[in-house]
Design a protein around this motif. Sequence first.
Motif, short mmCIF file in Angstrom:
data_model
loop_
_atom_site.label_atom_id
_atom_site.label_comp_id
_atom_site.label_asym_id
_atom_site.label_seq_id
_atom_site.Cartn_x
_atom_site.Cartn_y
_atom_site.Cartn_z
N LEU A 149 0.97 -1.18 0.00
CA LEU A 149 0.09 0.22 -0.01
C LEU A 149 0.78 1.05 -0.06
O LEU A 149 0.77 2.13 -0.95
N ASP A 150 1.69 1.29 0.78
CA ASP A 150 2.65 2.38 1.03
C ASP A 150 3.64 2.51 -0.30
O ASP A 150 3.72 3.91 -0.53
N GLU A 151 4.24 1.58 -0.80
CA GLU A 151 5.10 1.51 -1.69
C GLU A 151 4.51 2.01 -2.97
O GLU A 151 4.99 2.79 -3.74
N LEU A 152 2.92 1.71 -3.19
CA LEU A 152 2.33 2.51 -4.33
C LEU A 152 1.64 3.53 -4.17
O LEU A 152 1.12 4.16 -5.19
N GLY A 153 1.47 3.95 -2.83
CA GLY A 153 0.50 5.06 -2.65
C GLY A 153 -0.87 4.83 -2.70
O GLY A 153 -1.50 5.75 -3.09
N VAL A 205 -7.91 4.40 -1.18
CA VAL A 205 -9.14 4.60 -1.31
C VAL A 205 -9.98 5.83 -0.70
O VAL A 205 -9.76 6.07 0.21
N THR A 206 -10.67 6.33 -1.89
CA THR A 206 -11.45 7.63 -1.68
C THR A 206 -13.01 7.43 -1.67
O THR A 206 -13.43 6.51 -2.31
N GLU A 207 -13.66 8.35 -1.06
CA GLU A 207 -15.05 8.25 -1.22
C GLU A 207 -15.73 8.81 -2.38
O GLU A 207 -15.09 9.84 -2.84
N ALA A 213 -8.29 -3.08 -6.37
CA ALA A 213 -7.42 -4.02 -5.59
C ALA A 213 -8.05 -3.57 -4.23
O ALA A 213 -8.52 -2.20 -4.19
N VAL A 214 -7.89 -4.40 -3.28
CA VAL A 214 -8.57 -4.34 -1.89
C VAL A 214 -7.39 -4.29 -1.01
O VAL A 214 -6.62 -5.10 -0.81
N PRO A 215 -7.37 -3.21 0.03
CA PRO A 215 -6.47 -3.39 1.07
C PRO A 215 -6.52 -4.59 1.78
O PRO A 215 -7.78 -4.70 2.24
N LEU A 216 -5.44 -5.05 2.27
CA LEU A 216 -5.28 -6.33 3.11
C LEU A 216 -4.26 -6.27 3.81
O LEU A 216 -3.13 -6.60 3.43
N ASP A 217 -4.27 -6.03 5.29
CA ASP A 217 -3.06 -6.17 6.04
C ASP A 217 -1.78 -5.20 5.51
O ASP A 217 -0.80 -5.91 5.73
N GLY A 218 -2.26 -4.15 5.17
CA GLY A 218 -0.96 -3.17 4.51
C GLY A 218 -0.34 -3.62 3.15
O GLY A 218 0.16 -3.12 2.74
N VAL A 263 -11.62 -10.49 2.56
CA VAL A 263 -11.24 -9.64 1.40
C VAL A 263 -12.69 -8.91 0.88
O VAL A 263 -12.76 -7.98 0.36
N PHE A 264 -13.48 -10.02 0.91
CA PHE A 264 -15.01 -9.56 0.17
C PHE A 264 -15.54 -8.67 1.15
O PHE A 264 -16.28 -7.82 0.76
N GLY A 265 -15.33 -8.91 2.26
CA GLY A 265 -15.98 -7.80 3.39
C GLY A 265 -15.23 -6.17 3.13
O GLY A 265 -16.07 -5.56 2.97
N GLN A 266 -13.90 -6.32 2.95
CA GLN A 266 -13.34 -5.04 2.74
C GLN A 266 -13.78 -4.55 1.57
O GLN A 266 -14.01 -3.22 1.30
#
Length: 171
Positions: free
Chosen positions: A4-8, A11-13, A84-89, A140-143
């Motif tokens: 997540l951090d490496e790519l920047g 997720v925005t509203e 892509a879905v955020p998952l544990d960083g 992941v589906f929940g996220q």
Amino acid sequence: MGLLDELGYEVTEPNAAQRLSQRVASTRPGAWTLQKTLYPFDKALFRRTDGRTTFASLIAGLPVVILATTGAKTGRTRETPLVAVPLDGGLAVIGSNYGQPNTPGWVFNLDADPAATLSYRGSTIAVTARRLDDADADRVFGQAAHMYGGYEKYRDRAERTIKVFALDPAD
């Protein structure tokens, strides 16, 4: 440092128009139409903007990455725009194919060769895909449902087990 951090990756509203677009996309006819038409527009806009945006990110407010895999049959590089879905960083990708009954080709590609690259907003990172078990896929589906409600509908109507992959930075 996580993917997540490496790519920047962020997720925005979505705004009101983007929420409307998401509602249409989550319907059976909307999803079918997008599955048949969105791919070339996303790839073209991604290339034209030097990897900074896609059509889906503009109209639906969804953060889209380009996943480049090696074709399981052809051995050629295949690029696919995905949410892509955020998952544990890190990030995960869902083989929902807009809730269509067939599994998307990139899933077969990752099953055959988990090495891939992930591009987002002008950055590209080598990744290794790891298929998630049912419990982690449910998470992941929940996220994903918080990002885009269509995922719940896609899962209900796909008539198959949808594969979910975590993407880890390549060693």
